[in-house]
Design a protein around this motif. Structure first.
Motif, short mmCIF file in Angstrom:
data_model
loop_
_atom_site.label_atom_id
_atom_site.label_comp_id
_atom_site.label_asym_id
_atom_site.label_seq_id
_atom_site.Cartn_x
_atom_site.Cartn_y
_atom_site.Cartn_z
N GLN A 50 6.75 -0.01 8.07
CA GLN A 50 6.42 -0.46 6.72
C GLN A 50 6.39 0.71 5.74
OE1 GLN A 50 2.69 -2.39 7.41
NE2 GLN A 50 3.59 -4.21 8.34
N VAL A 51 5.78 1.82 6.17
CA VAL A 51 5.68 3.00 5.29
C VAL A 51 7.07 3.53 4.96
CG1 VAL A 51 4.87 5.38 5.16
CG2 VAL A 51 3.38 3.62 6.09
N LEU A 52 7.96 3.60 5.95
CA LEU A 52 9.31 4.12 5.72
C LEU A 52 10.10 3.22 4.77
CD1 LEU A 52 10.25 5.29 9.33
CD2 LEU A 52 9.97 6.74 7.32
N ASN A 53 9.79 1.94 4.77
CA ASN A 53 10.48 1.03 3.85
C ASN A 53 9.97 1.16 2.41
OD1 ASN A 53 12.22 -0.18 5.70
ND2 ASN A 53 10.69 -1.67 6.34
N LEU A 54 8.77 1.73 2.24
CA LEU A 54 8.18 1.85 0.91
C LEU A 54 8.34 3.24 0.30
CD1 LEU A 54 4.84 -0.12 1.40
CD2 LEU A 54 6.85 -0.87 0.15
N CYS A 55 8.45 4.27 1.13
CA CYS A 55 8.54 5.65 0.63
C CYS A 55 9.62 6.39 1.40
CB CYS A 55 7.19 6.36 0.77
SG CYS A 55 7.18 8.04 0.11
N PRO A 56 10.54 7.06 0.72
CA PRO A 56 11.64 7.73 1.42
C PRO A 56 11.26 9.03 2.09
CG PRO A 56 11.85 8.06 -0.94
CD PRO A 56 10.70 7.13 -0.75
N VAL A 57 10.14 9.64 1.72
CA VAL A 57 9.74 10.94 2.28
C VAL A 57 8.45 10.74 3.08
CG1 VAL A 57 9.16 13.34 1.80
CG2 VAL A 57 10.76 12.12 0.31
N LEU A 80 -0.90 1.85 -2.46
CA LEU A 80 -0.84 3.26 -2.89
C LEU A 80 0.50 3.88 -2.54
CD1 LEU A 80 -4.40 4.46 -1.80
CD2 LEU A 80 -3.60 4.13 -4.15
N ILE A 81 1.07 3.48 -1.41
CA ILE A 81 2.31 4.10 -0.94
C ILE A 81 3.48 3.80 -1.86
CG2 ILE A 81 3.99 4.02 0.96
CD1 ILE A 81 1.64 3.72 2.87
N THR A 82 3.46 2.65 -2.54
CA THR A 82 4.60 2.31 -3.40
C THR A 82 4.83 3.33 -4.51
OG1 THR A 82 3.17 0.92 -4.79
CG2 THR A 82 4.33 -0.15 -2.97
N SER A 83 3.77 4.02 -4.93
CA SER A 83 3.91 5.01 -6.00
C SER A 83 3.81 6.43 -5.48
CB SER A 83 2.82 4.78 -7.06
OG SER A 83 1.53 4.92 -6.48
N ALA A 84 3.82 6.62 -4.16
CA ALA A 84 3.67 7.95 -3.58
C ALA A 84 5.01 8.67 -3.57
CB ALA A 84 3.12 7.85 -2.16
N ASP A 85 4.95 9.99 -3.76
CA ASP A 85 6.15 10.83 -3.61
C ASP A 85 6.37 11.19 -2.16
OD1 ASP A 85 6.95 11.46 -6.52
OD2 ASP A 85 4.80 11.86 -6.50
N ALA A 86 5.33 11.19 -1.35
CA ALA A 86 5.44 11.48 0.07
C ALA A 86 4.24 10.88 0.78
CB ALA A 86 5.52 12.98 0.33
N VAL A 87 4.41 10.60 2.07
CA VAL A 87 3.34 10.02 2.88
C VAL A 87 3.24 10.83 4.17
CG1 VAL A 87 2.50 7.97 4.09
CG2 VAL A 87 3.72 7.72 1.94
N LEU A 88 2.02 11.16 4.56
CA LEU A 88 1.75 11.82 5.83
C LEU A 88 0.98 10.84 6.71
CD1 LEU A 88 0.61 15.33 4.52
CD2 LEU A 88 2.90 14.61 5.22
N PHE A 134 7.74 21.60 5.27
CA PHE A 134 8.11 20.22 4.94
C PHE A 134 7.77 19.89 3.50
CE2 PHE A 134 6.69 15.82 4.46
CZ PHE A 134 7.84 15.13 4.81
N LEU A 135 6.57 20.27 3.07
CA LEU A 135 6.17 19.98 1.69
C LEU A 135 7.07 20.69 0.70
CD1 LEU A 135 2.27 20.24 1.98
CD2 LEU A 135 3.66 18.16 1.90
N ARG A 136 7.46 21.92 1.00
CA ARG A 136 8.28 22.68 0.07
C ARG A 136 9.70 22.13 -0.01
NH1 ARG A 136 8.39 28.33 2.04
NH2 ARG A 136 10.03 27.56 3.42
N ASP A 137 10.31 21.88 1.19
CA ASP A 137 11.72 21.51 1.20
C ASP A 137 11.97 20.03 0.95
OD1 ASP A 137 12.21 24.12 1.80
OD2 ASP A 137 12.52 23.80 3.95
N LYS A 138 11.04 19.17 1.39
CA LYS A 138 11.28 17.73 1.28
C LYS A 138 10.52 17.07 0.15
CE LYS A 138 13.88 17.68 4.95
NZ LYS A 138 15.34 17.46 4.82
N VAL A 139 9.36 17.62 -0.22
CA VAL A 139 8.53 16.96 -1.23
C VAL A 139 8.69 17.61 -2.59
CG1 VAL A 139 6.20 16.26 -1.84
CG2 VAL A 139 6.89 16.28 0.56
N VAL A 140 8.38 18.91 -2.66
CA VAL A 140 8.47 19.62 -3.94
C VAL A 140 9.91 19.65 -4.45
CG1 VAL A 140 8.07 21.81 -5.11
CG2 VAL A 140 6.43 20.99 -3.42
N ALA A 141 10.85 19.97 -3.57
CA ALA A 141 12.25 20.03 -3.98
C ALA A 141 12.74 18.67 -4.46
CB ALA A 141 13.12 20.52 -2.82
N ARG A 142 12.32 17.61 -3.78
CA ARG A 142 12.73 16.27 -4.22
C ARG A 142 12.11 15.92 -5.56
NH1 ARG A 142 10.92 10.98 -3.63
NH2 ARG A 142 12.60 9.43 -3.49
#
Length: 624
Positions: free
Chosen positions: A202-209, A175-183, A274-282
């Motif tokens: 592993q998560v950081l290697n699959l998702c940048p946010v 699931l993480i490979t297609s995620a825009d962000a991971v918590l 975090f969601l606004r500046d790092k996820v939505v903006a990205r």
């Protein structure tokens, strides 16, 4: 907080409107020139713009408060909450005008089947639910009218990673490979463990946010020390991860009481930031970048075709030169066909090499884990320590599978870049997203590690073992002592029986330990073999998906480039045959279309400028 959310929503609406208008005009121009392939490309991009969903995956070990966090975030109960492993099926929560839920079931040989699920049965759904009718439950889709989800946010609550028996790490990483962000959630009762740090890597290697959420701060007064210790663990591991302390309970109370101070203490405002500046903006930036690339690429294809025809119409005296140009263009087309064969060969060879490398890497990792487990078994009594050995083994194998998955994903991205190099001259080098979110059908759990006898025996059995060993000693030494005039049972024969019985008991105990060690090693090898068999199949299935994805993506690029050249050839040939009375009108039409294509390119470039300005505005808001 509401004002900032409204500003983000308004800004997203303006960006989506501008991008949609630009793509509409691009599709109209491509349709006028009868380029159905480019029309389809523009319409596909328009679908992405008008449905800009942002997928946020919530992951973490068992009983860390993931489900309660999602419920508190949305202000409604959509995920199971309890002391046990309640989330056994991935739950996808998205916006809907009315609340509703569906079970998504596997349908062999067809599209997944959707079964309506009453909301009062939503909590506590397991893979064995009777509503599945024996089919495999892929996930639960839930729609709620939450304002937070109205802008396209989609939250995915996942089963706990590292559960005893069958860890869910493989499915979660898919699931993480297609995620825009991971918590990543971890409660504040204890510091990060080594498996948690490995999973975060592993998560950081699959998702940048990615952000780490330290939950349950309301239960543990020492949560600040835990956060500091976690920062230290991440720093020593060379990982950069923002940690946000939160309390879902305080958040729920704050919503119920409409208490802003309590809400601030819950930590959720920092999460929204975090969601606004790092996820939505990205997400906005990615949308702009994709639109700009699509529009400029389509405009380039159209300009090539119209420019060739316009050049032939403006100077009819260059007919012979036009014929020579046709021959050169034909050579270019043939060269492109050769390149098509080369990139297909590169893709096929790359997939074959990748499959072999991934299989070897997985076997090597599992072999090392198996050897370490066998060494551990040789140094202990596995009957007494089997639970600890089993837990360690499952964690290590889950880490090995995850590392293999991450490495395979990185290699797939590298292969896409290698294939894209064949198209560098065309300018169409956009890479597809390696999206493996739909791998539910083959992310099957493996059989659990088999049980082992504990080796504990009762007093009666111990006595029987000792008596069996002592019988021969009593009889042998009793007969010898009878020659000395003593009774068959005397202190000497009894003492010999005790010594031999003790020796027999110890030998029997050692024999049982050796047997349990052999049984434990056999169980470990069977478990590793089952994992290798199942994960190997999953890897092959994933690679087939990657191959189809890359093949379709680059086939479209090659066909568009080849069609542009062929259309240019056709237009140039027809221009040479066009009557002089029609030439002026055709020239005017082509010039107008070329100006339209140039305007599309300019407007696409302006979207980048708007992105920069939007970024400056966000910084100003944060500073204020």
């Amino acid at each position: 907080m509401e004002t900032a959310a409204d500003q983000v929503s308004s800004r997203k609406a303006r960006v989506a409107s501008a991008a949609a208008s630009l793509l509409d005009r691009t599709a109209v121009l491509a349709r006028d020139i009868d380029r159905s392939d480019l029309v389809a490309r523009a319409e596909s991009a328009l679908v992405r713009v008008t449905d800009p969903r942002i997928r946020i995956v919530v992951v973490g070990p068992l009983n860390q408060g993931k489900s309660q966090f999602v419920n508190s975030l949305l202000g409604c109960d959509v995920c199971s909450v309890g002391d046990d492993e309640t989330t056994a099926v991935a739950t996808v929560v998205q916006y809907g005008e009315t609340a509703g839920a569906e079970l998504v079931l596997a349908e062999p040989g067809g599209e997944p089947r959707r079964v309506p699920l009453p909301l009062d049965e939503l909590l506590g759904i397991t893979p064995a639910t009777p509503r599945a009718d024996g089919r495999e439950v892929l996930r639960i889709d839930v729609s709620v009218p939450s304002p937070l989800l109205a802008d396209g946010l989609v939250f995915i609550d996942t089963p706990g990673v590292g559960g005893h028996g069958n860890p869910h790490a493989a499915g979660t990483l898919g699931l993480i490979t297609s995620a825009d962000a991971v918590l990543v959630l971890s409660d504040s009762s204890a510091e990060f463990t080594e498996p948690e740090v490995a999973f975060i890597r592993q998560v950081l290697n699959l998702c940048p946010v990615v952000a780490g959420l330290v939950s349950k701060t309301d239960l543990y007064p020492h949560w600040r020390r835990i956060v500091d210790a976690n920062h230290g663990h991440l720093q020593r591991a060379g990982l950069e991860l923002p940690l946000i302390p939160i309390s879902s309970v305080l958040r729920s109370h704050a919503l119920r009481l409409d208490d802003r101070e309590l809400d601030a203490e819950s930590g959720f405002p920092d999460l929204y930031q975090f969601l606004r500046d790092k996820v939505v903006a990205r997400g906005e930036a990615n949308t702009r970048r994709a639109v700009v690339m699509d529009v400029q690429s389509i405009a380039a294809h159209l300009s090539l075709e119209m420019g060739s025809e316009l050049a032939a119409l403006r100077d009819p005296s260059t007919a012979q030169a036009a014929v020579a140009g046709l021959h050169r263009a034909r050579e270019v087309a043939e060269e492109l066909h050769k390149k098509t064969s080369r990139w297909q060969q590169s893709l096929g060879d790359g997939i074959a090499d990748l499959a072999a490398d991934i299989d070897h890497d997985l076997r090597d990792r599992l072999r090392r884990v198996t050897r370490a487990a066998e060494e551990t078994v040789d140094g202990c009594d596995p009957g007494k320590d089997w639970d600890a050995v089993g837990t360690w083994l499952e964690q290590e194998i889950a880490t090995a599978i995850g590392d293999n998955f991450v490495w395979a994903h990185d290699r797939a991205q590298w292969l896409a870049e290698v294939v894209a190099e064949h198209f560098a001259e065309t300018g169409d080098v956009a890479l597809p997203q390696i999206d493996l979110a739909d791998t539910d059908a083959f992310l099957e759990p493996v059989a659990a590690l088999s049980d082992l006898e504990s080796g504990r025996i009762g007093i009666t059995q111990k006595v029987l073992v000792g008596m069996r060993g002592s019988y021969g000693g009593v009889l042998m030494f009793g007969l010898i002592t009878t020659m000395m005039g003593m009774a068959l049972v005397n202190p000497i024969s009894i003492g010999a029986g005790v010594l031999l019985g003790t020796k027999a008991y110890r030998e029997d105990k050692q024999t049982q330990v050796l047997k349990r060690r052999a049984d434990a090693k056999s169980a470990i090898r069977r478990y590793a073999d089952d994992v290798s068999f199942q994960v190997g199949k999953e890897s092959k299935d994933r690679l087939r998906l990657v191959q189809r994805l890359l093949r379709d993506h680059f086939t479209d690029i090659a066909e568009q480039a080849l069609r542009s050249i062929n259309e240019s050839l056709r237009a140039t040939q027809e221009a040479a045959k066009l009557e002089s009375s029609e030439r002026a009108g055709r020239i005017a039409q082509l010039e107008e279309n070329l100006r339209a294509a140039e305007e599309l390119t300019t407007r696409a470039g302006s979207l980048v400028g708007e992105r920069v300005q939007a970024g400056r505005s966000r910084k100003a808001e944060v500073g204020a």
